[in-house]
Scaffold this motif. Sequence first.
Motif, short mmCIF file in Angstrom:
data_model
loop_
_atom_site.label_atom_id
_atom_site.label_comp_id
_atom_site.label_asym_id
_atom_site.label_seq_id
_atom_site.Cartn_x
_atom_site.Cartn_y
_atom_site.Cartn_z
N HIS A 12 64.84 105.83 113.93
CA HIS A 12 64.82 105.19 112.63
C HIS A 12 64.31 106.20 111.61
O HIS A 12 63.72 107.22 111.98
CB HIS A 12 64.00 103.89 112.62
CG HIS A 12 62.52 104.07 112.61
ND1 HIS A 12 61.78 104.15 113.76
CD2 HIS A 12 61.65 104.17 111.59
CE1 HIS A 12 60.51 104.30 113.45
NE2 HIS A 12 60.39 104.32 112.13
N SER A 45 76.34 106.73 114.28
CA SER A 45 76.06 105.45 113.66
C SER A 45 75.53 105.75 112.26
O SER A 45 75.52 106.90 111.84
CB SER A 45 75.01 104.70 114.49
OG SER A 45 74.77 103.42 113.97
N THR A 47 72.16 104.33 109.59
CA THR A 47 70.96 103.50 109.54
C THR A 47 71.23 102.22 108.76
O THR A 47 71.95 102.21 107.77
CB THR A 47 69.79 104.26 108.92
OG1 THR A 47 70.15 104.74 107.62
CG2 THR A 47 69.35 105.42 109.80
N CYS A 53 69.08 102.84 113.64
CA CYS A 53 70.41 102.94 114.27
C CYS A 53 70.32 102.14 115.55
O CYS A 53 69.67 102.56 116.51
CB CYS A 53 70.74 104.39 114.61
SG CYS A 53 71.20 105.39 113.22
N LEU A 56 73.61 103.49 118.78
CA LEU A 56 73.92 104.86 119.21
C LEU A 56 74.57 104.81 120.60
O LEU A 56 74.24 103.94 121.41
CB LEU A 56 72.66 105.71 119.26
CG LEU A 56 72.07 106.11 117.92
CD1 LEU A 56 70.72 106.79 118.11
CD2 LEU A 56 73.02 107.02 117.15
#
Length: 131
Positions: A12, A45, A47, A53, A56
């Motif tokens: 993150h 991906s 956020t 994310c 993933l």
Amino acid sequence: MSTSTTASVSTHILDTSVGRPAEGVAVQLSARSGRDADWRALGGSATDADGRCKDLPALPEGTTHVRLDFAVEAYFEKKQADAQQDAPANRDSGAAVFFPEVAITFAVVPGEHFHVPLLLNPFGYSVYRGS
């Protein structure tokens, strides 16, 4: 999710310049099986509103090293455009974004989960192994 033969990864981003999650940052995941092996792109991906994310790709069996590539330039350009102001430090630097991308490489072991947060601001960043 990790298994006894694989590791798993999550991340993150917190924008420490505003104390809020960084939304919409593209993140690419790559892996290799050994220090001298070639990197294999697994996918990516972006956020979410919480800076996370959640989707993933899974790591293949035998992964020993992981690389997360964060495309932060577009995030900061959007943030700058939204604010419609240019801080003097940005004008003097000659570039709108000092770090256009952040690449984090780390070792993993099977059976463990690795959460790697990125603490980000326009002129610096920090990472650590979270939980």
